[in-house]
Design an enzyme around this catalytic site. Structure first.
Site, PDB file in Angstrom:
ATOM      1  N   GLY A 138       0.822  -1.203   0.000  1.00 50.31           N
ATOM      2  CA  GLY A 138       0.000   0.000   0.000  1.00 50.31           C
ATOM      3  C   GLY A 138       0.856   1.252   0.000  1.00 50.31           C
ATOM      4  O   GLY A 138       2.066   1.215   0.250  1.00 50.31           O
ATOM      5  N   GLU A 153      -0.508  -1.569  -6.817  1.00 52.16           N
ATOM      6  CA  GLU A 153      -1.143  -0.403  -7.421  1.00 52.16           C
ATOM      7  C   GLU A 153      -0.165   0.744  -7.568  1.00 52.16           C
ATOM      8  O   GLU A 153      -0.016   1.309  -8.629  1.00 52.16           O
ATOM      9  CB  GLU A 153      -2.421   0.005  -6.680  1.00 52.16           C
ATOM     10  CG  GLU A 153      -2.341  -0.047  -5.164  1.00 52.16           C
ATOM     11  CD  GLU A 153      -3.635   0.369  -4.481  1.00 52.16           C
ATOM     12  OE1 GLU A 153      -4.720  -0.050  -4.900  1.00 52.16           O
ATOM     13  OE2 GLU A 153      -3.549   1.116  -3.494  1.00 52.16           O
ATOM     14  N   GLY A 176       2.426   4.706   1.251  1.00 50.62           N
ATOM     15  CA  GLY A 176       2.765   5.259   2.558  1.00 50.62           C
ATOM     16  C   GLY A 176       4.072   4.764   3.124  1.00 50.62           C
ATOM     17  O   GLY A 176       4.711   3.852   2.595  1.00 50.62           O
ATOM     18  N   LYS A 194       0.298   8.834  18.544  1.00 50.34           N
ATOM     19  CA  LYS A 194       0.254  10.055  19.367  1.00 50.34           C
ATOM     20  C   LYS A 194       1.029   9.906  20.664  1.00 50.34           C
ATOM     21  O   LYS A 194       0.488  10.113  21.764  1.00 50.34           O
ATOM     22  CB  LYS A 194      -1.202  10.463  19.644  1.00 50.34           C
ATOM     23  CG  LYS A 194      -1.958  10.717  18.342  1.00 50.34           C
ATOM     24  CD  LYS A 194      -3.199  11.528  18.532  1.00 50.34           C
ATOM     25  CE  LYS A 194      -3.839  11.839  17.177  1.00 50.34           C
ATOM     26  NZ  LYS A 194      -5.155  12.424  17.273  1.00 50.34           N
ATOM     27  N   ASN A 225      -8.500   8.783   4.611  1.00 49.68           N
ATOM     28  CA  ASN A 225      -8.295   8.834   3.159  1.00 49.68           C
ATOM     29  C   ASN A 225      -9.299   7.991   2.364  1.00 49.68           C
ATOM     30  O   ASN A 225      -9.732   8.387   1.294  1.00 49.68           O
ATOM     31  CB  ASN A 225      -6.887   8.349   2.809  1.00 49.68           C
ATOM     32  CG  ASN A 225      -5.812   9.120   3.543  1.00 49.68           C
ATOM     33  OD1 ASN A 225      -5.985  10.290   3.858  1.00 49.68           O
ATOM     34  ND2 ASN A 225      -4.716   8.456   3.843  1.00 49.68           N
ATOM     35  N   GLY A 261      -7.179   0.538  -2.388  1.00 52.19           N
ATOM     36  CA  GLY A 261      -7.140  -0.790  -2.985  1.00 52.19           C
ATOM     37  C   GLY A 261      -6.930  -1.887  -1.964  1.00 52.19           C
ATOM     38  O   GLY A 261      -6.851  -3.062  -2.325  1.00 52.19           O
TER      39      GLY A 261
END
Lengths: 498, 498
Positions: free
Chosen positions: A266, A291, A268, A405, A381, A385
């Site tokens: 993916g 992708e 990122g 965090k 977001n 996919g």
């Protein structure tokens, strides 16, 4: 401009369609559906949407914007600020647009990325009025050669009555030949998609449309935005390490060999870091069927680890892009860009037996994954996919850091606040703490493995306590239902889950 | 017995393997994995599991039981009562076994029905030690001809080192030729599955295994259990009516013609009633590409409405079975039974463009569907094939009555207590109140349509109140998170959601 347009617009009859972005944008009317190129900040049309935003600042103008996936060049932001977007399909990643979506001001239809054009083709959602497609060139017969992404561009252009082509002169003409445009035939006569390896070339190197549909050609030189992925850190290296160790175990067990299986990762930082981690492994002759192709793809090729990569877009950091550009001729034979319907198609994903690596926002003790909604309500977001790959993968892997965090949030929770991937679709979960192999396990068994291996030590006692009390209630999937979402409720109220 | 075994065991060398069920069951050892035929109460092995249960009552004996889907003849109950099942994969529907699963005494692995043999073939879950397959006959070359279901029988028999065949003399030899056994090739050389219409015949009429693997042949005459579906009632007729009306609208819009698209309908009363509803419509030349073929399939054929049906099993009421048996030669050319991996295969489902009709336990105002878990914890039957079909369908329809337990439970809730089908995989929701068409809608739009069309009037004010308060909180998918599961908590405590 020093470029020779003979190369760029080879259909001579089309050269008189060249106009300014402002003129082209005037073809777009209020309420229309725009189908625009662009996938993971790569290959989006750039000039026309900006001209459209400019118009929308002066007159009432709202469109439905469909793309491949996310856009670069702050286009979603600029259009949203101009109130030009009423509906957005099927993915976005812009902080300002996201704010409007979460405020209910923009209707966002969050879809599996392989499915959007299927619904368009079947006329199950309103059709595209105008397609706006970035291209490196238009061929002799009017075919449109995309740039750094294919996304949904081919179907948008084929289905729309009118097409605006943005010829991007900053994108090298040499991209031609990189794309493989295959469109499934109409039912009930649809035939198998003939992709049988990542390398399978089954379509045309351009989008075939009748030249008379090209209503405008706009010349631009604006570049793609570079990717924003961060360098690997200690945690992402640990995640990569756990996954590598697991895959080496699979090799020793004889379930995989060192070539593994076609890889998907993916978009990122974490997924990119996991692929980077493969640099220091014995794996070799790797292939991708993914992708988005990120920096890691090219680093693996440079290291002699990867031999081929099929995707729907190329999204690189500025540094990697600069390195790659002069060496493009060397890489091109090892790359192929497909429509996202094909790069993500369940038929092909299942056939090839992909190792799918996607990022979770959070997962729960039973293996359900939330990829999209913070505290079950706020969209980040979109599912992208991840579902196309996870459902049909040979191995469906989800990765996340165990805390967020600064530790006030645990990414492993009693019950996810929103489910994008169900327990049925998740094989392997990885955090920097460790890896949970869920294959063949019942929910109670999964809970034990996930709690033992993936939870951050600071959160383990709390989650163990929850699970122990859930077990006193019985059930195939034990829960203390009145507490199941309490961690999310607290984080909504205080910003902390504890 | 008056039957001629020459017809039933045509490989003469195998006739000396005939033994009693008790002797055959002795081949099964403690801790083994048993792969047994049987899908939706059809075609399960009957004598050997009963003999096994008998043994387990006297000596320590626990197995992992894998099947196609649910079993008839109370086999799951009998085996569970004898403490013979430690693990159960991938579906069940027996009340007693369910109790043991929910108590955590039997580990149940609830899987998409197309995926079990994929994991077995890849050796990702423990392999089948012995396959026990009901058959009408064994061919000259040792091929096994299944009875009323194929399920996972073919892969179980092919992958197991030993096979026990139960020749069921009460099943007509004429079933031979009804089955189409196709097994996907191994990766990385897997080719497209050549099924391009429901009628496509792509494999063998028997399960091909080396005859020497057949370790025992047991003769039985025990019949399949008949199905337990109820007759249509006012509510199920209303559900069928809403769906028919919607489909006729789709025909008028030109998205479908009166032949519709290949139909899939889940097991059970409501889905069967919906198909029955098609009797009174202008639809014609219908075809099914489904997993289970129920009474409605044959009623539609008799009415001249349906021309072909492909499935993985035939499960009929006693009355329908009696009617059909003498007319079997007439029906046989219109029927085909496939391995559930193929009947449910995402590749084929997506290619054919199926209208998938499955039953929900409950759904929420955003379109997420719970098919399996009462109050998020108590397993009913399992997800079955619903996910295989819903994800890749042309139209993914879920049906349920709007209320349960005399109105104390609303089947439309603020948030489902367990998600089996995400908002991304659900197109149409139907209750007796009406139909919600969710295609192309954002979550807030879906909520309005679902609340207006599907909720029972007695529950509408409560759900409208919830949604109105959720809207004050903002979010792409607004929720009052601390209340989102409160209806389920109340129903756990009091049996009522209000």
């Amino acid at each position: 401009m020093t470029h020779n347009l003979d190369d760029r617009i080879r259909h001579a009859g089309l050269r008189d369609r060249i106009m300014s972005a402002e003129e082209a944008a005037r073809l777009i009317g209020d309420g229309m559906v725009l189908g625009m190129s662009g996938f993971t900040r790569a290959g989006e049309a750039k000039a026309v949407p900006l001209a459209l935003a400019e118009r929308a600042r002066k007159e009432p103008l709202q469109i439905t914007l469909m793309t491949g996936a996310s856009l670069g060049n702050d286009l979603d932001k600029t259009l949203a600020e101009a109130h030009a977007i009423s509906r957005r399909i099927p993915f976005q990643s812009d902080p300002f647009l996201r704010k409007k979506i979460n405020a209910g001001e923009v209707m966002f239809i969050d879809q599996h990325l392989s499915e959007t054009v299927e619904q368009l083709r079947n006329r199950q959602i309103p059709g595209v009025d105008i397609a706006v497609i970035e291209a490196v060139a238009i061929t002799e017969n009017g075919g449109v050669v995309p740039t750094t992404s294919v996304g949904n561009s081919a179907s948008f252009a084929i289905l729309a009555p009118k097409v605006i082509v943005e010829i991007n002169l900053s994108q090298p003409v040499g991209l031609e030949g990189l794309h493989d445009i295959y469109i499934p035939s109409y039912r009930p006569n649809r035939m198998p998609i003939p992709v049988v390896t990542p390398e399978s070339r089954v379509g045309l190197p351009y989008i075939p449309i009748p030249p008379e549909k090209i209503a405008a050609i706009v010349l631009t030189e604006k570049q793609d935005s570079s990717s924003t992925i961060l360098d690997p850190d200690e945690d992402t290296r640990a995640i990569a390490g756990h996954l590598t160790e697991f895959l080496m175990h699979e090799v020793r067990q004889g379930r995989l060999d060192e070539r593994l299986a076609p890889l998907q990762a993916g978009i990122g930082t974490i997924a990119n870091a996991v692929l980077h981690g493969f640099l220091d492994t014995p794996f070799h002759d790797l292939k991708m069927y993914s992708e988005v192709l990120q920096d890691s793809t090219f680093d693996l090729m440079d290291a002699g680890k990867m031999t081929f990569a099929s995707g729907s877009s190329v999204t690189l950091s500025a540094r990697k892009y600069a390195q790659m550009l002069p060496r493009f001729a060397e890489f091109k034979p090892k790359l192929l860009l497909r429509p996202q319907e094909i790069s993500n198609h369940p038929e092909v994903v299942r056939r090839l037996g992909i190792i799918a690596i996607n990022t979770a926002l959070e997962f729960d003790i039973y293996g359900n994954v939330n990829s999209t909604h913070v505290t079950g309500t706020q969209m980040m977001n979109g599912i992208g996919g991840s579902g196309d790959f996870a459902r049909n993968a040979y191995l469906s892997v989800f990765v996340t850091k165990s805390i967020a965090k600064g530790g006030s949030i645990s990414c492993v929770v009693p019950m996810v606040s929103h489910v994008d991937h169900t327990e049925h679709d998740v094989d392997i979960l990885v955090t920097e703490q460790g890896l949970a192999d869920l294959r063949g396990l019942a929910p109670r068994e999964r809970a034990r493995v996930i709690i033992a291996n993936c939870v951050h030590p600071a959160w383990r006692p709390r989650i163990e306590d929850y699970y122990a009390r859930a077990l006193t209630r019985s059930g195939h999937t034990p829960h203390v239902l009145e507490e199941a979402l309490s961690w999310h409720v607290r984080s909504q109220e205080t910003g902390r889950m504890d």
